[in-house]
Scaffold this motif. Structure first.
Motif, PDB file in Angstrom:
ATOM      1  N   UNK A  18       0.862  -1.177   0.000  1.00  0.00           N
ATOM      2  CA  UNK A  18       0.000   0.000   0.000  1.00  0.00           C
ATOM      3  C   UNK A  18       0.895   1.222   0.000  1.00  0.00           C
ATOM      4  N   UNK A  19       0.653   2.142  -0.916  1.00  0.00           N
ATOM      5  CA  UNK A  19       1.413   3.387  -0.949  1.00  0.00           C
ATOM      6  C   UNK A  19       0.441   4.552  -0.894  1.00  0.00           C
ATOM      7  N   UNK A  20       0.739   5.508  -0.033  1.00  0.00           N
ATOM      8  CA  UNK A  20      -0.129   6.672   0.173  1.00  0.00           C
ATOM      9  C   UNK A  20       0.639   7.936  -0.198  1.00  0.00           C
ATOM     10  N   UNK A  21       0.006   8.788  -0.987  1.00  0.00           N
ATOM     11  CA  UNK A  21       0.569  10.086  -1.347  1.00  0.00           C
ATOM     12  C   UNK A  21      -0.509  11.118  -1.066  1.00  0.00           C
ATOM     13  N   UNK A  22      -0.383  11.806   0.057  1.00  0.00           N
ATOM     14  CA  UNK A  22      -1.440  12.704   0.476  1.00  0.00           C
ATOM     15  C   UNK A  22      -2.696  11.918   0.783  1.00  0.00           C
ATOM     16  N   UNK A  23      -3.784  12.247   0.117  1.00  0.00           N
ATOM     17  CA  UNK A  23      -5.043  11.520   0.315  1.00  0.00           C
ATOM     18  C   UNK A  23      -5.232  10.399  -0.687  1.00  0.00           C
ATOM     19  N   UNK A 288       3.583   7.611   2.454  1.00  0.00           N
ATOM     20  CA  UNK A 288       3.841   6.438   3.284  1.00  0.00           C
ATOM     21  C   UNK A 288       3.675   5.167   2.471  1.00  0.00           C
ATOM     22  N   UNK A 289       4.273   4.087   2.982  1.00  0.00           N
ATOM     23  CA  UNK A 289       4.180   2.796   2.317  1.00  0.00           C
ATOM     24  C   UNK A 289       4.134   1.698   3.369  1.00  0.00           C
ATOM     25  N   UNK A 290       3.368   0.659   3.086  1.00  0.00           N
ATOM     26  CA  UNK A 290       3.363  -0.571   3.882  1.00  0.00           C
ATOM     27  C   UNK A 290       3.567  -1.721   2.910  1.00  0.00           C
ATOM     28  N   UNK A 291       4.549  -2.575   3.185  1.00  0.00           N
ATOM     29  CA  UNK A 291       4.816  -3.731   2.334  1.00  0.00           C
ATOM     30  C   UNK A 291       4.837  -4.986   3.191  1.00  0.00           C
ATOM     31  N   UNK A 292       4.107  -6.013   2.758  1.00  0.00           N
ATOM     32  CA  UNK A 292       4.036  -7.288   3.466  1.00  0.00           C
ATOM     33  C   UNK A 292       4.350  -8.413   2.483  1.00  0.00           C
ATOM     34  N   UNK A 293       5.267  -9.296   2.848  1.00  0.00           N
ATOM     35  CA  UNK A 293       5.586 -10.436   2.004  1.00  0.00           C
ATOM     36  C   UNK A 293       5.597 -11.707   2.841  1.00  0.00           C
ATOM     37  N   UNK A 294       5.203 -12.820   2.215  1.00  0.00           N
ATOM     38  CA  UNK A 294       5.258 -14.101   2.931  1.00  0.00           C
ATOM     39  C   UNK A 294       6.537 -14.834   2.539  1.00  0.00           C
ATOM     40  N   UNK A 295       7.651 -14.232   2.931  1.00  0.00           N
ATOM     41  CA  UNK A 295       8.972 -14.744   2.573  1.00  0.00           C
ATOM     42  C   UNK A 295       9.971 -14.350   3.642  1.00  0.00           C
ATOM     43  N   UNK A 296      11.008 -15.182   3.808  1.00  0.00           N
ATOM     44  CA  UNK A 296      12.103 -14.837   4.704  1.00  0.00           C
ATOM     45  C   UNK A 296      13.030 -13.780   4.111  1.00  0.00           C
ATOM     46  N   UNK A 297      12.835 -13.449   2.848  1.00  0.00           N
ATOM     47  CA  UNK A 297      13.722 -12.538   2.138  1.00  0.00           C
ATOM     48  C   UNK A 297      13.419 -11.105   2.540  1.00  0.00           C
ATOM     49  N   UNK A 298      14.187 -10.577   3.519  1.00  0.00           N
ATOM     50  CA  UNK A 298      13.915  -9.237   4.021  1.00  0.00           C
ATOM     51  C   UNK A 298      14.155  -8.177   2.954  1.00  0.00           C
ATOM     52  N   UNK A 299      15.080  -8.435   2.018  1.00  0.00           N
ATOM     53  CA  UNK A 299      15.352  -7.455   0.973  1.00  0.00           C
ATOM     54  C   UNK A 299      14.145  -7.248   0.065  1.00  0.00           C
ATOM     55  N   UNK A 300      13.316  -8.291  -0.079  1.00  0.00           N
ATOM     56  CA  UNK A 300      12.172  -8.178  -0.963  1.00  0.00           C
ATOM     57  C   UNK A 300      11.204  -7.100  -0.458  1.00  0.00           C
ATOM     58  N   UNK A 301      10.861  -7.154   0.832  1.00  0.00           N
ATOM     59  CA  UNK A 301       9.938  -6.165   1.390  1.00  0.00           C
ATOM     60  C   UNK A 301      10.534  -4.767   1.309  1.00  0.00           C
ATOM     61  N   UNK A 302      11.816  -4.642   1.640  1.00  0.00           N
ATOM     62  CA  UNK A 302      12.454  -3.329   1.582  1.00  0.00           C
ATOM     63  C   UNK A 302      12.501  -2.789   0.154  1.00  0.00           C
ATOM     64  N   UNK A 303      12.805  -3.656  -0.788  1.00  0.00           N
ATOM     65  CA  UNK A 303      12.856  -3.228  -2.193  1.00  0.00           C
ATOM     66  C   UNK A 303      11.473  -2.812  -2.700  1.00  0.00           C
ATOM     67  N   UNK A 304      10.459  -3.577  -2.308  1.00  0.00           N
ATOM     68  CA  UNK A 304       9.095  -3.213  -2.714  1.00  0.00           C
ATOM     69  C   UNK A 304       8.704  -1.858  -2.147  1.00  0.00           C
ATOM     70  N   UNK A 305       9.027  -1.645  -0.873  1.00  0.00           N
ATOM     71  CA  UNK A 305       8.702  -0.364  -0.242  1.00  0.00           C
ATOM     72  C   UNK A 305       9.440   0.775  -0.946  1.00  0.00           C
ATOM     73  N   UNK A 306      10.700   0.549  -1.268  1.00  0.00           N
ATOM     74  CA  UNK A 306      11.489   1.593  -1.937  1.00  0.00           C
ATOM     75  C   UNK A 306      10.932   1.913  -3.307  1.00  0.00           C
ATOM     76  N   UNK A 307      10.585   0.887  -4.075  1.00  0.00           N
ATOM     77  CA  UNK A 307      10.057   1.126  -5.427  1.00  0.00           C
ATOM     78  C   UNK A 307       8.723   1.851  -5.363  1.00  0.00           C
ATOM     79  N   UNK A 308       7.896   1.492  -4.377  1.00  0.00           N
ATOM     80  CA  UNK A 308       6.561   2.109  -4.286  1.00  0.00           C
ATOM     81  C   UNK A 308       6.649   3.549  -3.830  1.00  0.00           C
ATOM     82  N   UNK A 309       7.507   3.835  -2.847  1.00  0.00           N
ATOM     83  CA  UNK A 309       7.570   5.173  -2.280  1.00  0.00           C
ATOM     84  C   UNK A 309       8.491   6.096  -3.067  1.00  0.00           C
ATOM     85  N   UNK A 310       9.559   5.536  -3.607  1.00  0.00           N
ATOM     86  CA  UNK A 310      10.606   6.361  -4.219  1.00  0.00           C
ATOM     87  C   UNK A 310      10.645   6.294  -5.746  1.00  0.00           C
ATOM     88  N   UNK A 311      10.015   5.254  -6.313  1.00  0.00           N
ATOM     89  CA  UNK A 311      10.124   5.043  -7.748  1.00  0.00           C
ATOM     90  C   UNK A 311       9.333   6.054  -8.567  1.00  0.00           C
TER      91      UNK A 311
END
Length: 311
Positions: A18-23, A288-311
């Protein structure tokens, strides 16, 4: 954005962002909540959110600070006599991981029987790793103490206190302490019935909450808006204290100060076998961003959050 999102999710894993930009809010969902049953992940699925729980427990504690029941620099033993091995350990130090409570190793945890949050706290409180306030080390057991403090001050269970003081006021209708989650962790397909063995009751105040991506967004949105706490205490939560969890960023009072490719962010991350969750907002709280993954791969959640918020 959709193509980049899908390409960032590893095979056999599922993710919701989930990515939020203002409203304006966008939610992307991909993958299977249950690979064996071929059930697609939905935005309503509940994940264990692990250490995001700490932000919620910290909020409940700070509500008692706001009402004058306790002060941040009060020794916690004043309210829970003998709960920690030093009368110098304060509520502020517990919130910021600066209490000095022994940081349990995997060997320490393996020796604890029965495995309960109270037994883990007893093992942790057997000695101090450093003088209270002198240093910072991430401490799950410090938040167990804070959970017990919330119970003492509220006169009810932590689950009920969080429901009444945090979840309901924030509009978090699909969130509970422990309870049932509806997504199987990716490691479940290597380790057996992992989903039935996640120790949410043991994690308790340090990491036992189950929630949805939308509810997590509601929590941080309401918190940062001053709806759950006076703004002055939200600012206290956001101030760096010198604790650098796992060598990354800084820590406030129940909030982690980190960074993405587009700059500083504040929120929290959480990991539990088979799952990774992150929730970040810009310092002005407008995005803001919230990223949830069903994986042990911590980089995946961080990368998803970065792409959604910063991309």
């Amino acid at each position: 954005m959709r193509t980049a999102f899908v390409s960032a999710v590893a095979d056999s894993s599922a993710a919701v962002v989930l990515v939020r930009d203002g409203k304006d809010t966008a939610v992307l969902v991909h993958g299977l909540a249950d690979v064996a049953g071929r059930r697609a992940l939905t935005v309503q699925d509940r994940f264990p959110v692990a250490s995001l729980t700490k932000s919620m427990v910290a909020t409940a504690v700070l509500q008692f600070v706001a009402s004058g029941r306790v002060a941040l620099d009060d020794p916690v033993n004043r309210y829970l006599p003998g709960i920690v091995p030093s009368d110098r350990i304060t509520i502020r130090q517990l919130l910021s991981h600066r209490s000095g409570l022994h940081d349990l190793t995997d060997v320490d945890v393996a020796a604890v029987r029965p495995l309960t949050y109270r037994a883990l706290l007893k093992a942790s409180a057997a000695r101090l790793d450093f003088e209270p306030g002198a240093f910072g080390v991430y401490s799950n057991q410090g938040y167990t103490v804070l959970g017990l403090l919330v119970e003492k001050l509220s006169g009810t269970t932590l689950a009920q206190a969080l429901q009444q003081r945090v979840f309901a006021p924030a509009g978090m209708t699909s969130t509970t302490l422990a309870g049932t989650f509806t997504v199987l962790g990716y490691s479940a397909y290597r380790l057996g019935q992992l989903a039935d063995r996640l120790p949410l009751g043991v994690m308790w105040a340090s990491g036992g909450v189950v929630s949805t991506v939308q509810d997590v967004d509601r929590f941080y949105t309401e918190l940062f808006a001053g709806a759950l706490l006076p703004v002055r205490l939200v600012r206290e939560m956001e101030k760096p204290t010198g604790t650098s969890p796992f060598g990354s960023g800084d820590y406030g009072l129940g909030l982690w100060i980190g960074s993405l490719s587009c700059g500083s962010v504040i929120g929290h991350g959480g990991s539990i076998p088979g799952f990774k969750v992150v929730a970040w907002a810009t310092p002005d709280h407008t995005r803001a961003v919230v990223a949830m993954v069903n994986s042990d791969n911590s980089l995946m959640a961080n990368n998803l959050a970065d792409r959604a918020l910063c991309g």
